[in-house]
Scaffold this motif. Structure first.
Motif, PDB file in Angstrom:
ATOM      1  N   ARG A 294       0.840  -1.212   0.000  1.00  0.00           N
ATOM      2  CA  ARG A 294       0.000   0.000   0.000  1.00  0.00           C
ATOM      3  C   ARG A 294       0.870   1.255   0.000  1.00  0.00           C
ATOM      4  N   PHE A 295       1.873   1.302   0.883  1.00  0.00           N
ATOM      5  CA  PHE A 295       2.685   2.505   0.991  1.00  0.00           C
ATOM      6  C   PHE A 295       3.647   2.658  -0.183  1.00  0.00           C
ATOM      7  N   TYR A 296       4.062   1.551  -0.768  1.00  0.00           N
ATOM      8  CA  TYR A 296       4.880   1.664  -1.969  1.00  0.00           C
ATOM      9  C   TYR A 296       4.090   2.362  -3.069  1.00  0.00           C
ATOM     10  N   ARG A 297       2.838   1.965  -3.263  1.00  0.00           N
ATOM     11  CA  ARG A 297       2.015   2.585  -4.302  1.00  0.00           C
ATOM     12  C   ARG A 297       1.738   4.049  -3.982  1.00  0.00           C
ATOM     13  N   LEU A 298       1.399   4.346  -2.722  1.00  0.00           N
ATOM     14  CA  LEU A 298       1.104   5.725  -2.343  1.00  0.00           C
ATOM     15  C   LEU A 298       2.319   6.624  -2.554  1.00  0.00           C
ATOM     16  N   HIS A 299       3.482   6.175  -2.118  1.00  0.00           N
ATOM     17  CA  HIS A 299       4.686   6.990  -2.258  1.00  0.00           C
ATOM     18  C   HIS A 299       5.103   7.139  -3.719  1.00  0.00           C
ATOM     19  N   GLU A 300       4.895   6.090  -4.502  1.00  0.00           N
ATOM     20  CA  GLU A 300       5.193   6.186  -5.937  1.00  0.00           C
ATOM     21  C   GLU A 300       4.360   7.289  -6.585  1.00  0.00           C
ATOM     22  N   ASP A 301       3.118   7.452  -6.103  1.00  0.00           N
ATOM     23  CA  ASP A 301       2.227   8.473  -6.653  1.00  0.00           C
ATOM     24  C   ASP A 301       2.329   9.806  -5.918  1.00  0.00           C
ATOM     25  N   GLY A 302       3.292   9.909  -4.989  1.00  0.00           N
ATOM     26  CA  GLY A 302       3.555  11.181  -4.327  1.00  0.00           C
ATOM     27  C   GLY A 302       2.700  11.478  -3.118  1.00  0.00           C
ATOM     28  N   PHE A 303       1.971  10.468  -2.579  1.00  0.00           N
ATOM     29  CA  PHE A 303       1.131  10.711  -1.405  1.00  0.00           C
ATOM     30  C   PHE A 303       1.852  10.262  -0.140  1.00  0.00           C
ATOM     31  N   TYR A 304       1.991  11.184   0.808  1.00  0.00           N
ATOM     32  CA  TYR A 304       2.519  10.912   2.144  1.00  0.00           C
ATOM     33  C   TYR A 304       1.556  11.539   3.144  1.00  0.00           C
ATOM     34  N   ALA A 305       1.234  10.804   4.202  1.00  0.00           N
ATOM     35  CA  ALA A 305       0.318  11.350   5.199  1.00  0.00           C
ATOM     36  C   ALA A 305       0.891  12.591   5.866  1.00  0.00           C
ATOM     37  N   GLN A 306       2.229  12.664   6.014  1.00  0.00           N
ATOM     38  CA  GLN A 306       2.843  13.812   6.674  1.00  0.00           C
ATOM     39  C   GLN A 306       2.663  15.103   5.879  1.00  0.00           C
ATOM     40  N   SER A 307       2.393  14.994   4.596  1.00  0.00           N
ATOM     41  CA  SER A 307       2.218  16.194   3.764  1.00  0.00           C
ATOM     42  C   SER A 307       0.826  16.275   3.154  1.00  0.00           C
ATOM     43  N   SER A 308      -0.131  15.499   3.692  1.00  0.00           N
ATOM     44  CA  SER A 308      -1.459  15.456   3.070  1.00  0.00           C
ATOM     45  C   SER A 308      -2.208  16.782   3.207  1.00  0.00           C
ATOM     46  N   ILE A 309      -1.991  17.511   4.299  1.00  0.00           N
ATOM     47  CA  ILE A 309      -2.654  18.812   4.438  1.00  0.00           C
ATOM     48  C   ILE A 309      -2.156  19.761   3.358  1.00  0.00           C
ATOM     49  N   GLY A 310      -0.833  19.802   3.162  1.00  0.00           N
ATOM     50  CA  GLY A 310      -0.281  20.627   2.100  1.00  0.00           C
ATOM     51  C   GLY A 310      -0.735  20.172   0.726  1.00  0.00           C
ATOM     52  N   SER A 311      -0.814  18.852   0.512  1.00  0.00           N
ATOM     53  CA  SER A 311      -1.259  18.339  -0.780  1.00  0.00           C
ATOM     54  C   SER A 311      -2.714  18.678  -1.049  1.00  0.00           C
ATOM     55  N   SER A 312      -3.551  18.613  -0.020  1.00  0.00           N
ATOM     56  CA  SER A 312      -4.957  18.972  -0.216  1.00  0.00           C
ATOM     57  C   SER A 312      -5.096  20.452  -0.549  1.00  0.00           C
ATOM     58  N   ALA A 313      -4.266  21.292   0.079  1.00  0.00           N
ATOM     59  CA  ALA A 313      -4.307  22.724  -0.228  1.00  0.00           C
ATOM     60  C   ALA A 313      -3.871  22.986  -1.661  1.00  0.00           C
ATOM     61  N   LYS A 314      -2.858  22.269  -2.123  1.00  0.00           N
ATOM     62  CA  LYS A 314      -2.412  22.437  -3.498  1.00  0.00           C
ATOM     63  C   LYS A 314      -3.469  21.962  -4.487  1.00  0.00           C
ATOM     64  N   SER A 315      -4.191  20.890  -4.151  1.00  0.00           N
ATOM     65  CA  SER A 315      -5.172  20.342  -5.088  1.00  0.00           C
ATOM     66  C   SER A 315      -6.324  21.298  -5.341  1.00  0.00           C
ATOM     67  N   VAL A 316      -6.637  22.173  -4.367  1.00  0.00           N
ATOM     68  CA  VAL A 316      -7.705  23.160  -4.560  1.00  0.00           C
ATOM     69  C   VAL A 316      -7.125  24.549  -4.798  1.00  0.00           C
ATOM     70  N   ASP A 317      -5.800  24.602  -4.965  1.00  0.00           N
ATOM     71  CA  ASP A 317      -5.110  25.858  -5.284  1.00  0.00           C
ATOM     72  C   ASP A 317      -5.359  26.926  -4.224  1.00  0.00           C
ATOM     73  N   ILE A 318      -5.362  26.508  -2.963  1.00  0.00           N
ATOM     74  CA  ILE A 318      -5.469  27.449  -1.838  1.00  0.00           C
ATOM     75  C   ILE A 318      -4.235  27.243  -0.979  1.00  0.00           C
ATOM     76  N   ILE A 319      -3.171  27.932  -1.342  1.00  0.00           N
ATOM     77  CA  ILE A 319      -1.925  27.668  -0.631  1.00  0.00           C
ATOM     78  C   ILE A 319      -1.040  28.911  -0.640  1.00  0.00           C
ATOM     79  N   SER A 320      -0.412  29.137   0.494  1.00  0.00           N
ATOM     80  CA  SER A 320       0.585  30.181   0.612  1.00  0.00           C
ATOM     81  C   SER A 320       1.815  29.532   1.236  1.00  0.00           C
ATOM     82  N   GLU A 321       2.796  29.230   0.403  1.00  0.00           N
ATOM     83  CA  GLU A 321       3.966  28.501   0.885  1.00  0.00           C
ATOM     84  C   GLU A 321       4.888  29.407   1.695  1.00  0.00           C
TER      85      GLU A 321
END
Length: 365
Positions: free
Chosen positions: A87-114
């Motif tokens: 499971r984690f091999y597939r998730l990491h291959e596709d760029g998903f990490y739980a430690q960065s999921s909040i940042g990834s969700s913000a990027k997916s809706v284009d609401i982000i200030s880095e």
């Protein structure tokens, strides 16, 4: 060693080696050990130094408690992690990490200030990194690590990108994700997040039989409804009823279950006690939750930052709960008296709409 039960010998040896290799004399965090808790330390020794592009309040998570043993918090077992390798091999291959999921969700809706943050470990435990929530990008994470709990600790300065903001802004992302579920970027992100969601519900509802029985008894008469806001209120009411904040207390539960011991002796305690009890009560309600330790930077301290680095003293060490939010991940849930106001998290989760989703992968919203 002759007096240590065989079943505990491996874990105790591992902890001893970890303390000798990674901890310092000033470290005040128990790293999940609950059998004997001394009074809370107010040490002023420097633990971390932060250099922030945008000074703001901040949680920096280090230790993560996943399994509750009755007398402490530990990581998931190696056997469990091995079962989750694919499971984690597939998730990491596709760029998903739980430690960065909040940042990834913000990027997916284009609401982000880095923003940029540099963390230098001065005397904190070097066995793990101290990472902000809402990481952007996965450069600080290890792709071959299974699960969420193992990071590369270091005494070197580490520079990170993260999504500026805090708990109230992160919860608002759930509404933005629900409104944009037809967007290709959001669909891609949520497909990956749902794969991780199954893992969260499988692994983070675990309780010992003693803790489950005690939690059910403590929650009796408080729990009504199924929304997260209602459950949070029930947990908060329960903590206010049976726990009194006291940094001077020494807790010695020996081999007795920690939650059961607290309730039996007229509970008194500090952040470690509150965070542990909160996680166990949430799990009893069917909400995946975890125990976390690290350091906090309050908004007032961040606002007084000068041109140099911001020192985080050992007295800023803290323990808190993490509660799983479908679509979002693991924001901190602050239930220790005084800290919710200090960190601006009072009333969090109160605006979440809908019922708490189950593990069957329902769409959010």
């Amino acid at each position: 060693l002759l007096n240590v039960p065989t079943s505990d010998l491996s874990a105790r040896l591992e902890r001893t080696l970890h303390r000798l290799r990674c901890d310092t004399a000033t470290s005040t965090l128990p790293e999940g050990r609950l059998d004997t808790l001394p009074p809370r330390s107010d040490s002023s020794a420097p633990a971390l130094e932060l250099t922030m592009q945008t000074p703001q309040k901040l949680y920096l998570r280090g230790f993560l408690g996943e399994r509750y043993t009755g007398t402490g918090w530990t990581a998931l077992e190696n056997e469990t992690l091995a079962d989750e390798a694919d499971r984690f091999y597939r998730l990491h291959e596709d760029g998903f990490y739980a430690q960065s999921s909040i940042g990834s969700s913000a990027k997916s809706v284009d609401i982000i200030s880095e923003s940029t943050l540099t963390v230098t470990n001065l005397s904190a435990c070097s066995g793990q990194q101290y990472l902000p929530y809402a990481l952007v990008g996965n450069d600080a994470l290890l792709p071959d690590i299974i699960g969420d709990n193992r990071t590369a600790g270091t005494r070197e300065a580490v520079t990170l990108q993260y999504a500026a903001g805090s708990v109230p802004q992160w919860y608002a992302l759930q509404s933005a994700l629900a409104a944009a579920q037809d967007s290709p970027s959001v669909q891609t992100y949520l497909t990956l997040e749902q794969q991780y969601r199954a893992f969260a519900y499988e692994q983070y509802l675990q309780l010992t039989p003693e803790a489950a029985a005690t939690a059910e008894r403590l929650l009796d008469g408080h729990l009504e409804g199924r929304t997260l806001a209602q459950i949070r209120s029930a947990v908060l009411d329960t903590l206010e009823e049976y726990l009194t904040y006291d940094e001077t207390v020494t807790t010695q539960c020996g081999g007795e279950d920690f939650l059961t011991h607290l309730s039996a002796v007229g509970g008194r305690g500090y952040d470690v006690h509150y965070a542990t009890a909160a996680v166990l009560l949430l799990r009893c309600c069917g909400i995946p939750a975890r125990y976390a330790e690290g350091y906090v930077l309050a908004a007032q301290d961040a606002s007084q930052a000068g041109e140099g680095g911001i020192p985080l003293r050992d007295g800023s060490a803290h323990a808190w709960a993490e509660v799983y939010q479908p679509g979002l991940g693991w924001p901190p849930l602050e239930l220790t008296p005084g800290y919710a106001a200090q960190m601006g998290t009072a009333g969090q989760a109160g605006g979440l709409a809908g019922m708490v989703p189950g593990e069957d992968g329902e769409a959010i919203g």
